[in-house]
Write a protein that holds these residues in place. Structure first.
Motif, PDB file in Angstrom:
ATOM      1  N   ALA A  24       0.799  -1.330  -0.193  1.00 15.34           N
ATOM      2  CA  ALA A  24       0.151   0.024   0.005  1.00 15.34           C
ATOM      3  C   ALA A  24       0.898   1.188  -0.227  1.00 15.34           C
ATOM      4  O   ALA A  24       2.001   1.295   0.653  1.00 15.34           O
ATOM      5  N   PHE A  25       0.500   2.356  -0.552  1.00 15.20           N
ATOM      6  CA  PHE A  25       1.016   3.533  -0.658  1.00 15.20           C
ATOM      7  C   PHE A  25       0.092   4.476  -0.090  1.00 15.20           C
ATOM      8  O   PHE A  25      -0.811   4.858  -0.509  1.00 15.20           O
ATOM      9  N   VAL A  26       0.629   4.958   1.305  1.00 16.52           N
ATOM     10  CA  VAL A  26      -0.250   5.686   1.977  1.00 16.52           C
ATOM     11  C   VAL A  26       0.175   7.115   2.363  1.00 16.52           C
ATOM     12  O   VAL A  26       1.080   7.169   2.892  1.00 16.52           O
ATOM     13  N   LEU A  27      -0.491   8.126   1.916  1.00 18.39           N
ATOM     14  CA  LEU A  27      -0.163   9.683   2.110  1.00 18.39           C
ATOM     15  C   LEU A  27      -1.181  10.247   3.322  1.00 18.39           C
ATOM     16  O   LEU A  27      -2.611   9.717   3.250  1.00 18.39           O
ATOM     17  N   ASP A  28      -0.639  11.043   4.264  1.00 21.60           N
ATOM     18  CA  ASP A  28      -1.548  11.719   5.124  1.00 21.60           C
ATOM     19  C   ASP A  28      -1.915  13.214   4.344  1.00 21.60           C
ATOM     20  O   ASP A  28      -1.552  13.324   3.329  1.00 21.60           O
ATOM     21  N   GLU A  29      -2.498  13.958   5.235  1.00 20.37           N
ATOM     22  CA  GLU A  29      -2.785  15.393   4.779  1.00 20.37           C
ATOM     23  C   GLU A  29      -2.075  16.456   4.483  1.00 20.37           C
ATOM     24  O   GLU A  29      -2.146  16.946   3.498  1.00 20.37           O
ATOM     25  N   GLN A  30      -0.735  15.851   4.833  1.00 20.77           N
ATOM     26  CA  GLN A  30       0.479  16.647   4.495  1.00 20.77           C
ATOM     27  C   GLN A  30       1.487  16.254   3.492  1.00 20.77           C
ATOM     28  O   GLN A  30       2.340  16.653   3.046  1.00 20.77           O
ATOM     29  N   GLU A  31       0.722  15.110   2.625  1.00 19.33           N
ATOM     30  CA  GLU A  31       1.374  14.440   1.573  1.00 19.33           C
ATOM     31  C   GLU A  31       2.527  13.715   1.917  1.00 19.33           C
ATOM     32  O   GLU A  31       3.538  13.654   1.101  1.00 19.33           O
ATOM     33  N   ARG A  32       2.688  13.214   3.266  1.00 18.84           N
ATOM     34  CA  ARG A  32       3.574  12.530   3.838  1.00 18.84           C
ATOM     35  C   ARG A  32       3.551  11.005   3.405  1.00 18.84           C
ATOM     36  O   ARG A  32       2.431  10.578   3.782  1.00 18.84           O
ATOM     37  N   VAL A  33       4.683  10.282   3.082  1.00 16.59           N
ATOM     38  CA  VAL A  33       4.432   8.869   3.016  1.00 16.59           C
ATOM     39  C   VAL A  33       4.498   7.867   4.223  1.00 16.59           C
ATOM     40  O   VAL A  33       5.538   8.292   5.042  1.00 16.59           O
ATOM     41  N   LEU A  34       3.644   7.318   4.485  1.00 22.99           N
ATOM     42  CA  LEU A  34       3.724   6.214   5.563  1.00 22.99           C
ATOM     43  C   LEU A  34       4.713   5.178   5.365  1.00 22.99           C
ATOM     44  O   LEU A  34       4.460   4.378   4.358  1.00 22.99           O
ATOM     45  N   MET A  35       5.711   4.962   6.338  1.00 17.74           N
ATOM     46  CA  MET A  35       6.735   4.143   5.947  1.00 17.74           C
ATOM     47  C   MET A  35       6.757   2.964   7.137  1.00 17.74           C
ATOM     48  O   MET A  35       6.469   3.507   8.411  1.00 17.74           O
ATOM     49  N   ILE A  36       7.202   1.747   6.695  1.00 19.06           N
ATOM     50  CA  ILE A  36       7.405   0.810   7.945  1.00 19.06           C
ATOM     51  C   ILE A  36       8.677   0.163   7.690  1.00 19.06           C
ATOM     52  O   ILE A  36       9.198   0.223   6.727  1.00 19.06           O
ATOM     53  N   GLN A  37       9.026  -0.574   8.826  1.00 18.19           N
ATOM     54  CA  GLN A  37      10.160  -1.417   8.810  1.00 18.19           C
ATOM     55  C   GLN A  37       9.819  -2.806   9.000  1.00 18.19           C
ATOM     56  O   GLN A  37       9.298  -3.241  10.001  1.00 18.19           O
ATOM     57  N   ARG A  38      10.111  -3.732   8.081  1.00 16.40           N
ATOM     58  CA  ARG A  38       9.539  -5.052   8.240  1.00 16.40           C
ATOM     59  C   ARG A  38      10.433  -5.836   9.388  1.00 16.40           C
ATOM     60  O   ARG A  38      11.590  -5.798   9.547  1.00 16.40           O
ATOM     61  N   SER A  39       9.489  -6.597  10.117  1.00 19.74           N
ATOM     62  CA  SER A  39      10.057  -7.254  11.320  1.00 19.74           C
ATOM     63  C   SER A  39      10.982  -8.660  10.920  1.00 19.74           C
ATOM     64  O   SER A  39      11.847  -9.169  11.830  1.00 19.74           O
ATOM     65  N   ASP A  40      10.783  -9.234   9.710  1.00 19.04           N
ATOM     66  CA  ASP A  40      11.219 -10.444   9.343  1.00 19.04           C
ATOM     67  C   ASP A  40      12.651 -10.312   8.613  1.00 19.04           C
ATOM     68  O   ASP A  40      13.337 -11.111   9.121  1.00 19.04           O
TER      69      ASP A  40
END
Length: 43
Positions: A24-40
């Motif tokens: 998924a490509f997720v943007l917030d109201e300020q057009e910042r991208v949500l990023m995660i770090q994989r646990s595996d």
């Protein structure tokens, strides 16, 4: 121990299971991208 992927490798072992995944490509109201770090694998 991490999982090794053999994409398009004719010398790789035969697959023994199906691994589901989603992207998924997720943007917030300020057009910042949500990023995660994989646990595996830490990526």
């Amino acid at each position: 121990m991490g999982r090794t992927e053999y994409f398009h490798d004719p010398a790789g072992p035969r697959p023994n299971r199906i691994v589901t995944a989603a992207t998924a490509f997720v943007l917030d109201e300020q057009e910042r991208v949500l990023m995660i770090q994989r646990s595996d694998n830490g990526m």
